[in-house]
Design a protein around this motif. Sequence first.
Motif, short mmCIF file in Angstrom:
data_model
loop_
_atom_site.label_atom_id
_atom_site.label_comp_id
_atom_site.label_asym_id
_atom_site.label_seq_id
_atom_site.Cartn_x
_atom_site.Cartn_y
_atom_site.Cartn_z
N THR A 1 53.68 3.03 67.51
CA THR A 1 54.68 2.85 68.56
C THR A 1 56.06 2.69 67.92
OG1 THR A 1 54.35 0.45 68.54
CG2 THR A 1 53.03 1.74 70.11
N SER A 2 57.09 2.97 68.67
CA SER A 2 58.45 2.85 68.13
C SER A 2 59.36 2.19 69.18
CB SER A 2 59.00 4.22 67.77
OG SER A 2 60.26 4.12 67.19
N PRO A 3 59.88 1.02 68.84
CA PRO A 3 59.65 0.27 67.60
C PRO A 3 58.32 -0.48 67.65
CG PRO A 3 61.11 -0.96 69.02
CD PRO A 3 60.85 0.34 69.73
N PHE A 4 57.91 -1.01 66.49
CA PHE A 4 56.72 -1.87 66.44
C PHE A 4 57.08 -3.14 65.69
CE2 PHE A 4 56.36 0.81 62.62
CZ PHE A 4 56.07 -0.12 61.63
N GLU A 5 56.29 -4.16 65.87
CA GLU A 5 56.53 -5.44 65.20
C GLU A 5 55.71 -5.50 63.93
OE1 GLU A 5 57.18 -9.50 67.19
OE2 GLU A 5 55.10 -9.63 66.45
N LEU A 6 56.40 -5.73 62.82
CA LEU A 6 55.72 -5.86 61.53
C LEU A 6 55.65 -7.35 61.18
CD1 LEU A 6 54.48 -4.38 59.10
CD2 LEU A 6 56.75 -4.36 58.05
N ALA A 7 54.44 -7.85 61.05
CA ALA A 7 54.24 -9.27 60.79
C ALA A 7 54.83 -9.67 59.44
CB ALA A 7 52.75 -9.59 60.82
N GLY A 8 55.09 -10.96 59.28
CA GLY A 8 55.57 -11.46 57.99
C GLY A 8 54.56 -11.20 56.90
N ALA A 9 55.05 -10.91 55.70
CA ALA A 9 54.20 -10.64 54.54
C ALA A 9 53.22 -9.51 54.82
CB ALA A 9 53.48 -11.90 54.08
N ASP A 10 53.72 -8.45 55.47
CA ASP A 10 52.87 -7.30 55.79
C ASP A 10 53.65 -6.01 55.48
OD1 ASP A 10 50.71 -5.79 56.63
OD2 ASP A 10 50.48 -6.84 58.54
N ALA A 11 52.98 -4.88 55.64
CA ALA A 11 53.58 -3.60 55.29
C ALA A 11 52.96 -2.49 56.12
CB ALA A 11 53.39 -3.31 53.80
N LYS A 12 53.58 -1.31 56.04
CA LYS A 12 53.08 -0.13 56.74
C LYS A 12 53.33 1.08 55.86
CE LYS A 12 51.51 1.07 60.98
NZ LYS A 12 50.39 0.39 61.66
N VAL A 13 52.34 1.96 55.79
CA VAL A 13 52.45 3.23 55.07
C VAL A 13 52.27 4.35 56.08
CG1 VAL A 13 51.48 4.70 53.26
CG2 VAL A 13 51.57 2.21 52.94
N LEU A 14 53.27 5.21 56.22
CA LEU A 14 53.22 6.32 57.17
C LEU A 14 53.38 7.64 56.41
CD1 LEU A 14 55.49 4.90 60.03
CD2 LEU A 14 52.98 4.82 59.85
N VAL A 15 52.70 8.68 56.88
CA VAL A 15 52.74 9.99 56.23
C VAL A 15 52.87 11.08 57.28
CG1 VAL A 15 51.41 9.28 54.21
CG2 VAL A 15 50.21 10.12 56.24
N LYS A 16 53.21 12.28 56.82
CA LYS A 16 53.25 13.42 57.72
C LYS A 16 51.83 13.75 58.19
CE LYS A 16 57.34 15.55 55.61
NZ LYS A 16 57.86 16.72 54.86
#
Length: 461
Positions: free
Chosen positions: A404-419
């Motif tokens: 979703t855009s935008p999304f909430e990124l929790a503290g001490a967390d990460a996201k990896v997105l690719v094509k």
Amino acid sequence: MLPKESLTGRLLAVLLVFSASACTYLPVSDKAAQDSLAPPDPSVVSGPHPKPLAPCAWWYGIGAKPTSLQLKFAAEHYSLVVLNAWETAAMRRLRQLNPKVKVLVYKDFSSTRNYSGTVDNGLDATYLPTGLGYVATEKTNPSWFAVDTADKRIEWDGYEKHWQMTVWNEAYQRAWTSAVVQEVVREGWDGVLADNDFSSLRFYSDAVLKGTADVDATDRLLRDGFDSFLGIAGDELQKSGKMLIPNVSESHLRPGRWTAHSRYEGAMEENFGLRDDGDDAELLTFRGNEFKELRAQAALGESWLLLVTHTSSPREERVGYATAALLAGPYTCWNGAQPDYKNPAWSQYQEAGLGEAVEAANRMSNGLWTRAFSNGWVVVNPTGKPVQVTPPAGLVDINGVTPTSPFELAGADAKVLVKPKTVPSTTVTVPTVPTTTTTTKPTTTTTKPTLPPIPPKPAVS
């Protein structure tokens, strides 16, 4: 091999761009640790600019005897492997399977040991996880065993029959170096992974060393000792055409320590992406000056950053890989290992296909770090609070799901997105990692080698 002086000089030049007040690789001021973390000016890095590729993989293979299937997997998937000293046959097999893989031998800077496998029938084993044997040291140089204020030898808490040595003693440093260099050259290792380059004894013992006033003075003596020890060992290994990569601990507490101790062929961070304790805990890797120094080293692209994240949950796996991607370079390698190190580690993120970084890592005003790649994008939230994130359009997570855009990124967390894949898919095929099924002697520690009862002596080619 890289000359120590040239590598150190270039690394310091990049650090100067990160912080105008950081004029030496020795400890810098607290202000320098809090300065903004700007990317290095490309004009500072001389020569061809190395490609900042997505993190390579490596194996800290000290937990159990590698199987033939594991060695085949390692040869196909890893850029660097660390093995126990008695695994010379495994080292040579890796070389046959893939001559490009760097294979280092595990050696502990700080201890000697007398559990079964290191000492049997009153004799030191031929191949040791330490530089010097317990029996030989006790007979010839018993003063090299560190003692507390009551003249009692110091056994590490939770690590039975691991004995602290006088790492600040030049005679010990040179004896360790001589023995290790001879073994590395004789057996044909590419170099040494030197464990326990630590800044405090408190993680192993609350003892106060004889001749020091308190625990702080004890730790200063140890740190000063490692500073000189590293130089002696690194110089001699380098003269022999061999690598030295120390396992440097608590770098976030000591500005300049990572830079100083990675000045040969790099360094290892065994607690990369570790979250501090507490509900609103931050990522320790971003504390103090450590991340700035890691970025400076990665920007040069000339030495190894060996990063380990102990992944007991999906969050830790995401954070470890994404944070390593912020440091992407030719020799930035990440390992999402289980603490016993018994089996090769492989993550679905290593199949993500991020490609090459097309920009330096960016620190946003809200505390987030992001970096764009030719085939994707990563975001890391090192803070303890959730943050709203607006990702680039057209990207999916590693399972093919559009966020979703935008999304909430929790503290001490990460996201990896690719094509998205050319053929839509909701799953990612991850290589099957061979696991050890044979019964082995239980490890005496979660981070130290497991020894066979009697290490066999393989034929020397």
